[in-house]
Design a protein around this motif. Structure first.
Motif, PDB file in Angstrom:
ATOM      1  N   LEU A  35       0.846  -1.199   0.000  1.00 11.48           N
ATOM      2  CA  LEU A  35       0.000   0.000   0.000  1.00 11.48           C
ATOM      3  C   LEU A  35       0.880   1.247   0.000  1.00 11.48           C
ATOM      4  CD1 LEU A  35      -2.994   0.835   0.208  1.00 11.48           C
ATOM      5  CD2 LEU A  35      -2.671   0.967   2.677  1.00 11.48           C
ATOM      6  N   ARG A  36       0.794   2.024  -1.079  1.00 10.22           N
ATOM      7  CA  ARG A  36       1.686   3.173  -1.222  1.00 10.22           C
ATOM      8  C   ARG A  36       1.001   4.485  -0.853  1.00 10.22           C
ATOM      9  NH1 ARG A  36       3.315   4.082  -7.036  1.00 10.22           N
ATOM     10  NH2 ARG A  36       2.193   6.032  -6.724  1.00 10.22           N
ATOM     11  N   ALA A  37      -0.304   4.529  -1.037  1.00 12.53           N
ATOM     12  CA  ALA A  37      -1.067   5.737  -0.678  1.00 12.53           C
ATOM     13  C   ALA A  37      -2.497   5.298  -0.454  1.00 12.53           C
ATOM     14  CB  ALA A  37      -1.007   6.761  -1.806  1.00 12.53           C
ATOM     15  N   PHE A  38      -3.185   5.977   0.470  1.00 12.85           N
ATOM     16  CA  PHE A  38      -4.598   5.666   0.631  1.00 12.85           C
ATOM     17  C   PHE A  38      -5.346   6.871   1.175  1.00 12.85           C
ATOM     18  CE2 PHE A  38      -3.214   4.891   4.977  1.00 12.85           C
ATOM     19  CZ  PHE A  38      -4.292   5.302   5.738  1.00 12.85           C
ATOM     20  N   THR A  39      -6.642   6.808   1.067  1.00 17.06           N
ATOM     21  CA  THR A  39      -7.524   7.785   1.705  1.00 17.06           C
ATOM     22  C   THR A  39      -8.776   7.028   2.111  1.00 17.06           C
ATOM     23  OG1 THR A  39      -8.774   9.853   1.435  1.00 17.06           O
ATOM     24  CG2 THR A  39      -8.552   8.485  -0.510  1.00 17.06           C
ATOM     25  N   ILE A  40      -9.446   7.514   3.135  1.00 12.91           N
ATOM     26  CA  ILE A  40     -10.708   6.891   3.519  1.00 12.91           C
ATOM     27  C   ILE A  40     -11.814   7.869   3.119  1.00 12.91           C
ATOM     28  CG2 ILE A  40     -12.060   5.891   5.390  1.00 12.91           C
ATOM     29  CD1 ILE A  40      -9.255   5.600   6.859  1.00 12.91           C
ATOM     30  N   VAL A  41     -12.537   7.499   2.082  1.00 11.51           N
ATOM     31  CA  VAL A  41     -13.507   8.419   1.485  1.00 11.51           C
ATOM     32  C   VAL A  41     -14.835   8.335   2.242  1.00 11.51           C
ATOM     33  CG1 VAL A  41     -14.762   9.010  -0.618  1.00 11.51           C
ATOM     34  CG2 VAL A  41     -12.392   8.202  -0.766  1.00 11.51           C
ATOM     35  N   SER A  42     -15.270   9.475   2.745  1.00 15.04           N
ATOM     36  CA  SER A  42     -16.528   9.514   3.506  1.00 15.04           C
ATOM     37  C   SER A  42     -17.657  10.167   2.727  1.00 15.04           C
ATOM     38  CB  SER A  42     -16.325  10.282   4.812  1.00 15.04           C
ATOM     39  OG  SER A  42     -15.254   9.747   5.534  1.00 15.04           O
ATOM     40  N   MET A  43     -17.298  10.906   1.654  1.00 12.95           N
ATOM     41  CA  MET A  43     -18.316  11.564   0.834  1.00 12.95           C
ATOM     42  C   MET A  43     -18.105  11.102  -0.599  1.00 12.95           C
ATOM     43  SD  MET A  43     -19.788  14.021   2.861  1.00 12.95           S
ATOM     44  CE  MET A  43     -19.982  15.681   2.274  1.00 12.95           C
ATOM     45  N   ALA A  44     -19.128  10.475  -1.183  1.00 14.14           N
ATOM     46  CA  ALA A  44     -18.977   9.956  -2.544  1.00 14.14           C
ATOM     47  C   ALA A  44     -20.297  10.108  -3.291  1.00 14.14           C
ATOM     48  CB  ALA A  44     -18.555   8.494  -2.499  1.00 14.14           C
ATOM     49  N   ALA A  45     -20.276   9.686  -4.550  1.00 13.98           N
ATOM     50  CA  ALA A  45     -21.464   9.773  -5.397  1.00 13.98           C
ATOM     51  C   ALA A  45     -22.569   8.881  -4.820  1.00 13.98           C
ATOM     52  CB  ALA A  45     -21.106   9.330  -6.807  1.00 13.98           C
ATOM     53  N   PRO A  46     -23.838   9.215  -5.110  1.00 13.77           N
ATOM     54  CA  PRO A  46     -24.939   8.394  -4.620  1.00 13.77           C
ATOM     55  C   PRO A  46     -24.781   6.940  -5.076  1.00 13.77           C
ATOM     56  CG  PRO A  46     -25.769  10.404  -5.655  1.00 13.77           C
ATOM     57  CD  PRO A  46     -24.293  10.362  -5.908  1.00 13.77           C
ATOM     58  N   GLY A  47     -25.105   5.995  -4.205  1.00 12.93           N
ATOM     59  CA  GLY A  47     -25.024   4.582  -4.580  1.00 12.93           C
ATOM     60  C   GLY A  47     -23.712   3.933  -4.196  1.00 12.93           C
ATOM     61  N   ILE A  48     -22.721   4.740  -3.826  1.00  8.87           N
ATOM     62  CA  ILE A  48     -21.436   4.176  -3.414  1.00  8.87           C
ATOM     63  C   ILE A  48     -21.410   4.150  -1.884  1.00  8.87           C
ATOM     64  CG2 ILE A  48     -18.924   4.503  -3.420  1.00  8.87           C
ATOM     65  CD1 ILE A  48     -20.010   3.746  -6.169  1.00  8.87           C
ATOM     66  N   PRO A  49     -21.330   2.949  -1.298  1.00  6.18           N
ATOM     67  CA  PRO A  49     -21.311   2.886   0.168  1.00  6.18           C
ATOM     68  C   PRO A  49     -20.045   3.526   0.737  1.00  6.18           C
ATOM     69  CG  PRO A  49     -21.503   0.670  -0.827  1.00  6.18           C
ATOM     70  CD  PRO A  49     -21.182   1.622  -1.919  1.00  6.18           C
ATOM     71  N   VAL A  50     -20.215   4.331   1.784  1.00  7.25           N
ATOM     72  CA  VAL A  50     -19.064   4.959   2.453  1.00  7.25           C
ATOM     73  C   VAL A  50     -19.087   4.561   3.925  1.00  7.25           C
ATOM     74  CG1 VAL A  50     -18.782   6.923   0.916  1.00  7.25           C
ATOM     75  CG2 VAL A  50     -20.426   7.083   2.796  1.00  7.25           C
ATOM     76  N   ILE A  69     -10.711  21.852  13.472  1.00  4.62           N
ATOM     77  CA  ILE A  69     -10.387  21.355  12.125  1.00  4.62           C
ATOM     78  C   ILE A  69     -10.391  19.826  12.105  1.00  4.62           C
ATOM     79  CG2 ILE A  69      -8.546  21.217  10.387  1.00  4.62           C
ATOM     80  CD1 ILE A  69      -7.809  24.149  11.294  1.00  4.62           C
ATOM     81  N   MET A  70      -9.748  19.224  13.109  1.00  5.92           N
ATOM     82  CA  MET A  70      -9.655  17.759  13.128  1.00  5.92           C
ATOM     83  C   MET A  70     -10.992  17.105  13.459  1.00  5.92           C
ATOM     84  SD  MET A  70      -5.862  17.266  14.822  1.00  5.92           S
ATOM     85  CE  MET A  70      -5.709  15.510  14.530  1.00  5.92           C
ATOM     86  N   GLY A  71     -11.829  17.835  14.190  1.00  3.81           N
ATOM     87  CA  GLY A  71     -13.108  17.264  14.609  1.00  3.81           C
ATOM     88  C   GLY A  71     -14.247  17.541  13.639  1.00  3.81           C
ATOM     89  N   ASP A  72     -13.975  18.283  12.584  1.00  5.74           N
ATOM     90  CA  ASP A  72     -15.036  18.619  11.614  1.00  5.74           C
ATOM     91  C   ASP A  72     -15.372  17.387  10.761  1.00  5.74           C
ATOM     92  OD1 ASP A  72     -16.640  20.029   9.586  1.00  5.74           O
ATOM     93  OD2 ASP A  72     -15.735  21.856  10.383  1.00  5.74           O
ATOM     94  N   VAL A  73     -16.333  17.551   9.890  1.00  5.79           N
ATOM     95  CA  VAL A  73     -16.791  16.435   9.050  1.00  5.79           C
ATOM     96  C   VAL A  73     -15.635  15.893   8.209  1.00  5.79           C
ATOM     97  CG1 VAL A  73     -18.363  15.815   7.155  1.00  5.79           C
ATOM     98  CG2 VAL A  73     -19.062  17.485   8.892  1.00  5.79           C
ATOM     99  N   MET A  74     -15.418  14.583   8.243  1.00  2.59           N
ATOM    100  CA  MET A  74     -14.375  13.968   7.426  1.00  2.59           C
ATOM    101  C   MET A  74     -14.883  13.846   5.992  1.00  2.59           C
ATOM    102  SD  MET A  74     -11.328  12.812   7.291  1.00  2.59           S
ATOM    103  CE  MET A  74     -10.776  12.540   8.982  1.00  2.59           C
ATOM    104  N   ILE A  75     -14.098  14.321   5.055  1.00  6.08           N
ATOM    105  CA  ILE A  75     -14.485  14.191   3.635  1.00  6.08           C
ATOM    106  C   ILE A  75     -13.726  13.011   3.028  1.00  6.08           C
ATOM    107  CG2 ILE A  75     -14.605  15.334   1.386  1.00  6.08           C
ATOM    108  CD1 ILE A  75     -16.330  16.741   3.481  1.00  6.08           C
ATOM    109  N   ALA A  76     -12.413  13.073   3.091  1.00  7.41           N
ATOM    110  CA  ALA A  76     -11.575  11.965   2.607  1.00  7.41           C
ATOM    111  C   ALA A  76     -10.321  12.003   3.479  1.00  7.41           C
ATOM    112  CB  ALA A  76     -11.240  12.123   1.131  1.00  7.41           C
TER     113      ALA A  76
END
Lengths: 136, 402
Positions: free
Chosen positions: A57-72, B204-211
């Motif tokens: 794993l070289r880079a990652f992000t945990i996505v919490s906001m995505a397009a409709p229909g994509i589970p987050v 800032i750290m406690g706000d809504v997580m986007i990615a």
């Protein structure tokens, strides 16, 4: 079980599912989509090249906001598979920074994304951790 | 005859934020007319117009603007180059002057983006009956964004920052949040910023997580705004009055690059190599070195992006962006103040306006017209933008007697 097709053409299904790139026959640059010519050297000859199914794993992000229909949340990442970079989700793990670590070893895994009106299943892929964090 | 001496004669940016009662043409006209007035010239003096509006790229913002402020028959270039659209417009006007085609030109960038939400990550057209059929260059049978990684901007730039951390270490969630804390703190001095609220690290750290690791205040603020610049050849500037000459800012370097092929650049967009190449070309063109810079406005579309660009722009030694930030260098009282405007995270990011607005900020410090934000004695600054796709614009600006 009904018919299965891959989510993307570069996922090869079968006994040992793996990814396959279009490799430039002149310079070895690899592409997962179809190419008219090589972006690196301009060559127009390509052949299929299998990609390692294990990587780091070289880079990652945990996505919490995505397009409709994509589970987050989901873990989006870049995996180094023996020198070829692959974009994929990290799956079969808890999506938080305690369970997903840069440098962790992962391997390819497939799963059913969904089925169409004819019952054909689409099979997607991701990478799952090879071992638990901290060797547990 | 080709010339290499180009100056910013007049420049303006509108207040960034929500402008529900103004359309893109209103905002572009406000910025353009004020930039012309600032330079003491009029539309009749302009020999070229370059204009950018990314979201309405097919609509010909340049011609629409002419209809509102002056149809003088000059050539118009409508440009679109992702988040580097404004810098591309400016560069287009600069090129026309360098080529000797005219003496004066106007560049404008405008965007209406308030409430636009997440950008990037296109979907697929829906049909009545759902039958999987391979589609597009990847032969995909369903949406891949979100299933095969992410194409949304916060996620892409989060990975860019994490990749830097993987390579060089020390890039924690808290470190990225502290970069955002700096920019929000700087924004309190900027009356034209969309948001000018100081935020604590906890907020800032406690706000809504986007990615992860980008929370909402660590992401650029979508908003409405416009910026415009009048550029002039050195030769023409010499004929103008002493006030115009005194306030003119020299464009010591104007560079635009795209990303060269690198392994992985098509898997995760490479925002590094093209920025490094743009910066090194800009330093070579201008004869300015990073240590000479009194301030930098760089493309902090996300807090994770700001960190990598310290390194890409050569503000620190390679791999040293974390200790560079931790030294306090990039705060407004530090060695190389970065984003004293508040940056995209708080000043706002009306896409096509951004590449001229960052030049507006630098020019105001060089002219000693930056008010409470003034970096005392500033004589040289750098403005950087990046657009995914990719395009990178770097301009080096200097206060110099014409």
């Amino acid at each position: 079980m009904g018919r299965q097709i891959p989510l993307v053409e570069y996922l090869v299904l079968g006994e040992e599912p793996h990814l396959e790139a279009n490799e430039c026959s002149s310079c070895g640059a690899r592409y997962f989509d179809r190419r008219n010519a090589c972006a690196s050297c301009g060559g127009t000859g390509f052949h299929k090249a299998p990609i390692d199914s294990e990587g780091v794993l070289r880079a990652f992000t945990i996505v919490s906001m995505a397009a409709p229909g994509i589970p987050v949340p989901f873990v989006a990442s870049v995996i180094d598979c023996g020198g070829t970079s692959v974009r994929a989700n990290v799956i079969n793990t808890t999506p938080d920074p305690e369970h997903v670590k840069l440098g962790m070893k992962v391997r390819l895994a497939t799963y059913v994304v969904g089925a169409d009106d004819d019952g054909t299943e689409a099979v997607g892929f991701g990478f799952e951790p090879l071992e638990e964090p901290d060797g547990a | 005859m080709a010339r290499d001496d180009v100056w910013i004669l007049g420049i303006h940016m509108t207040k960034f934020g929500k402008h529900p009662n103004l359309d893109t043409v209103d905002l572009a006209a406000e910025a353009a007319l004020a930039a012309l007035a600032d330079g003491g010239v009029s539309m009749k003096d302009m020999g070229v117009l370059a204009a950018g509006n990314l979201m309405g790229a097919a609509n010909g913002i340049g011609q629409q603007l002419q209809k509102q402020i002056g149809q003088t028959g000059i050539p118009v270039y409508n440009v679109a180059n992702a988040c580097a659209t404004g810098a591309t417009a400016l560069r287009t006007a600069v090129m026309a002057i360098k080529a000797g085609e005219c003496e004066l030109g106007l560049a404008v960038g405008v965007e209406k983006l308030a409430g636009a939400g997440l950008l990037g990550g296109g979907g697929r057209p829906k049909s009545d009956r759902n039958v999987y059929e391979p589609h597009g260059r990847y032969g995909s049978v369903a949406t891949i964004d979100g299933r095969v990684g992410t194409e949304t901007m916060p996620g892409v730039f989060a990975q860019v920052g994490m990749e830097y951390g993987h390579k060089h270490g020390g890039a924690t969630f808290e470190l990225f949040a502290r970069i955002s804390e700096k920019n929000h703190s700087h924004s309190t001095l900027n009356p034209l910023a969309a948001y000018s609220k100081k935020m604590t690290l906890d907020q800032i750290m406690g706000d809504v997580m986007i990615a992860y690791p980008n929370t909402r205040p660590m992401c650029s603020a979508n908003c409405d705004g416009a910026a415009a610049a009048v550029v002039v050849s050195g030769e023409k500037l010499k004929t103008l009055d002493p006030t115009q000459r005194r306030r003119a800012v020299k464009v010591s370097a104007s560079v635009l690059t795209t990303d060269p092929w690198e392994e992985a650049c098509q898997v995760l967009p490479d925002v590094n190599t093209l920025t490094r190449q743009a910066a090194s070309q800009a330093y070579e063109q201008s004869g300015v070195s990073p240590e000479d810079l009194d301030l930098v406005e760089l493309h902090d579309c996300f807090a994770t992006a700001e960190l990598v660009h310290y390194d890409n722009l050569g503000l620190c030694a390679e791999g040293e962006a974390v200790p560079f930030f931790e030294s306090g260098a990039t705060w407004r009282d530090g060695r190389t103040p970065v984003n004293v405007s508040g940056g995209l995270e708080s000043k706002g990011h009306p896409i096509a306006a951004t590449g001229i607005a960052n030049i507006w900020e630098v020019c105001h410090h060089l002219r000693e017209e930056a008010g409470d934000r003034q970096i005392e004695g500033a004589t040289v600054g750098l403005a950087h933008v990046i657009g995914l796709g990719s395009a990178c614009g770097v301009h080096v600006l200097e206060r110099a007697a014409a």
